[in-house]
Scaffold this motif. Structure first.
Motif, PDB file in Angstrom:
ATOM      1  N   PRO A  90       0.805  -1.224   0.000  1.00 53.51           N
ATOM      2  CA  PRO A  90       0.000   0.000   0.000  1.00 53.51           C
ATOM      3  C   PRO A  90       0.838   1.273   0.000  1.00 53.51           C
ATOM      4  CG  PRO A  90      -0.048  -1.065   2.156  1.00 53.51           C
ATOM      5  CD  PRO A  90       0.611  -2.021   1.220  1.00 53.51           C
ATOM      6  N   ASP A  91       2.092   1.173   0.463  1.00 51.99           N
ATOM      7  CA  ASP A  91       2.960   2.349   0.468  1.00 51.99           C
ATOM      8  C   ASP A  91       4.025   2.287  -0.628  1.00 51.99           C
ATOM      9  OD1 ASP A  91       4.263   0.223   1.575  1.00 51.99           O
ATOM     10  OD2 ASP A  91       5.031   1.300   3.326  1.00 51.99           O
ATOM     11  N   ALA A  92       3.897   1.337  -1.550  1.00 51.17           N
ATOM     12  CA  ALA A  92       4.864   1.209  -2.647  1.00 51.17           C
ATOM     13  C   ALA A  92       4.625   2.293  -3.696  1.00 51.17           C
ATOM     14  CB  ALA A  92       4.760  -0.167  -3.281  1.00 51.17           C
ATOM     15  N   ARG A  93       5.690   2.711  -4.340  1.00 45.05           N
ATOM     16  CA  ARG A  93       5.599   3.714  -5.405  1.00 45.05           C
ATOM     17  C   ARG A  93       5.384   3.004  -6.742  1.00 45.05           C
ATOM     18  NH1 ARG A  93       7.617   8.846  -4.404  1.00 45.05           N
ATOM     19  NH2 ARG A  93       8.300   9.024  -6.572  1.00 45.05           N
ATOM     20  N   VAL A  94       4.218   3.159  -7.325  1.00 42.58           N
ATOM     21  CA  VAL A  94       3.908   2.587  -8.632  1.00 42.58           C
ATOM     22  C   VAL A  94       3.900   3.725  -9.645  1.00 42.58           C
ATOM     23  CG1 VAL A  94       2.189   1.363 -10.019  1.00 42.58           C
ATOM     24  CG2 VAL A  94       2.569   0.705  -7.638  1.00 42.58           C
ATOM     25  N   SER A  95       4.782   3.663 -10.636  1.00 37.91           N
ATOM     26  CA  SER A  95       4.926   4.729 -11.623  1.00 37.91           C
ATOM     27  C   SER A  95       4.134   4.417 -12.883  1.00 37.91           C
ATOM     28  CB  SER A  95       6.404   4.907 -11.980  1.00 37.91           C
ATOM     29  OG  SER A  95       6.873   3.779 -12.704  1.00 37.91           O
ATOM     30  N   LEU A  96       4.061   5.401 -13.755  1.00 35.45           N
ATOM     31  CA  LEU A  96       3.392   5.206 -15.045  1.00 35.45           C
ATOM     32  C   LEU A  96       4.085   4.105 -15.835  1.00 35.45           C
ATOM     33  CD1 LEU A  96       1.256   6.058 -17.108  1.00 35.45           C
ATOM     34  CD2 LEU A  96       2.837   7.836 -17.909  1.00 35.45           C
ATOM     35  N   GLY A  97       5.406   4.036 -15.714  1.00 35.49           N
ATOM     36  CA  GLY A  97       6.138   2.968 -16.394  1.00 35.49           C
ATOM     37  C   GLY A  97       5.719   1.592 -15.903  1.00 35.49           C
ATOM     38  N   PHE A 142       0.706  -4.562 -20.528  1.00 35.99           N
ATOM     39  CA  PHE A 142       1.134  -5.336 -21.696  1.00 35.99           C
ATOM     40  C   PHE A 142       1.640  -6.729 -21.336  1.00 35.99           C
ATOM     41  CE2 PHE A 142       1.201  -1.054 -23.446  1.00 35.99           C
ATOM     42  CZ  PHE A 142       0.636  -1.252 -24.695  1.00 35.99           C
ATOM     43  N   ARG A 143       1.502  -7.132 -20.077  1.00 31.97           N
ATOM     44  CA  ARG A 143       1.952  -8.450 -19.656  1.00 31.97           C
ATOM     45  C   ARG A 143       0.769  -9.282 -19.184  1.00 31.97           C
ATOM     46  NH1 ARG A 143       7.367  -8.009 -16.043  1.00 31.97           N
ATOM     47  NH2 ARG A 143       6.863 -10.239 -15.905  1.00 31.97           N
ATOM     48  N   THR A 144       0.761 -10.543 -19.574  1.00 32.14           N
ATOM     49  CA  THR A 144      -0.343 -11.414 -19.164  1.00 32.14           C
ATOM     50  C   THR A 144      -0.175 -11.924 -17.740  1.00 32.14           C
ATOM     51  OG1 THR A 144       0.778 -13.366 -20.087  1.00 32.14           O
ATOM     52  CG2 THR A 144      -0.746 -12.167 -21.534  1.00 32.14           C
ATOM     53  N   ASP A 145       1.043 -11.831 -17.197  1.00 37.30           N
ATOM     54  CA  ASP A 145       1.276 -12.295 -15.834  1.00 37.30           C
ATOM     55  C   ASP A 145       1.292 -11.136 -14.832  1.00 37.30           C
ATOM     56  OD1 ASP A 145       3.620 -11.145 -16.730  1.00 37.30           O
ATOM     57  OD2 ASP A 145       4.938 -12.619 -15.770  1.00 37.30           O
ATOM     58  N   ARG A 146       0.729 -10.015 -15.214  1.00 41.73           N
ATOM     59  CA  ARG A 146       0.605  -8.862 -14.334  1.00 41.73           C
ATOM     60  C   ARG A 146      -0.798  -8.273 -14.493  1.00 41.73           C
ATOM     61  NH1 ARG A 146       4.788 -10.741 -13.138  1.00 41.73           N
ATOM     62  NH2 ARG A 146       6.800  -9.736 -12.731  1.00 41.73           N
TER      63      ARG A 146
END
Length: 263
Positions: free
Chosen positions: A77-84, A91-95
């Motif tokens: 919950p406190d992780a930084r998730v970027s646009l990248g 574009f990944r089937t395992d994500r």
């Protein structure tokens, strides 16, 4: 009129703010969580050296095959998730890219979220025990069931816990295993009445199940389309809405009699 050199300088200078904006967008934290296939655990076996299901007050049976509950792993919950990260996940089937609020309650601290998930797991285990003993008509008996599964939270293992208790106490009712010796995986909540509920993340859970050897996957019927979206080869989907339906489907698979539903 600008010279060719001047134009190049002008373009370069004008481009700098755009590059800065793109870089900021790529690396700025966004309100998403990136999920991937998580661990699976055989509820008929042991987890971190301890039996997942322990029963006293009634005779139990030796089982073969496996009943594997499935999970997803998501960025904290406190992780930084970027646009990248988001673009890569799309574009990944395992994500899978999910709104953070759909994974973690908005505004809660990490400690509160962990406590919430632990409480949900405990409620799921209690409901699984009641549903299993009711199914076996042991609700009024002095049967004690203890469920232990370390490092996993939430309610989605309810169905598999229930089936595991039934298999250890009763099997298919004819001396055989509910699994028929197979590795069966699945997901779904359970309530005291044996109703199976949707959980989310099934397209990732099917990948985790197949990775760990499952050939059959029990899925809440409402999530059939999601489960089929990235279904791994060699994994058979069996939709369920109730505990009775799940047991009937496994029994039909085991003895080859009766119909087995499909998505």
């Amino acid at each position: 009129m600008f010279s060719r050199l001047s134009r190049r300088k002008a373009v370069a200078v004008c481009a700098l703010p755009a590059v800065a904006l793109i870089a900021t967008a790529l690396f700025a934290p966004l309100p998403f969580s990136v999920a991937q296939p998580g661990l699976t655990a055989n509820v008929l076996g042991a987890n971190q050296g301890a039996a997942v299901i322990t029963i006293s007050g009634a005779p139990t049976r030796t089982t073969s095959g496996q009943l594997r509950m499935t999970t997803i792993e998501a960025t904290g919950p406190d992780a930084r998730v970027s646009l990248g990260d988001v673009i890569d996940g799309w574009f990944r089937t395992d994500r899978a890219v999910l709104p953070r609020d759909s994974v973690y309650p908005s505004g809660n601290s990490v400690k509160q979220i962990e406590q919430h998930n632990t409480e949900q797991m405990k409620q799921s285990q209690d409901a699984a025990t009641r549903a299993a003993l009711k199914y076996l008509d042991l609700g009024g008996k002095d049967v004690k069931v203890t469920l232990k599964l370390a490092d996993v939270g939430g309610p989605s293992a309810g169905l598999l816990f229930t089936l595991g208790i039934i298999d250890k106490l009763h099997g298919d009712g004819h001396g055989g295993d509910l699994t028929g010796g197979r590795t069966v995986a699945g997901t779904g909540t359970i309530d005291d009445a044996g109703r199976v509920g949707a959980v989310g993340g099934v397209a990732l859970k099917t990948q985790a199940a197949r990775r760990d050897g499952a050939t059959v996957f029990l899925v809440p019927k409402a999530e059939c389309s999601d489960a089929k979206a990235e279904l791994p080869q060699g994994l058979r989907l069996v939709p369920v809405t109730t505990l009775n339906g799940a047991v009937d489907a496994l029994t039909a698979l085991e003895n080859g009699k009766g119909s087995v539903p499909s998505c």
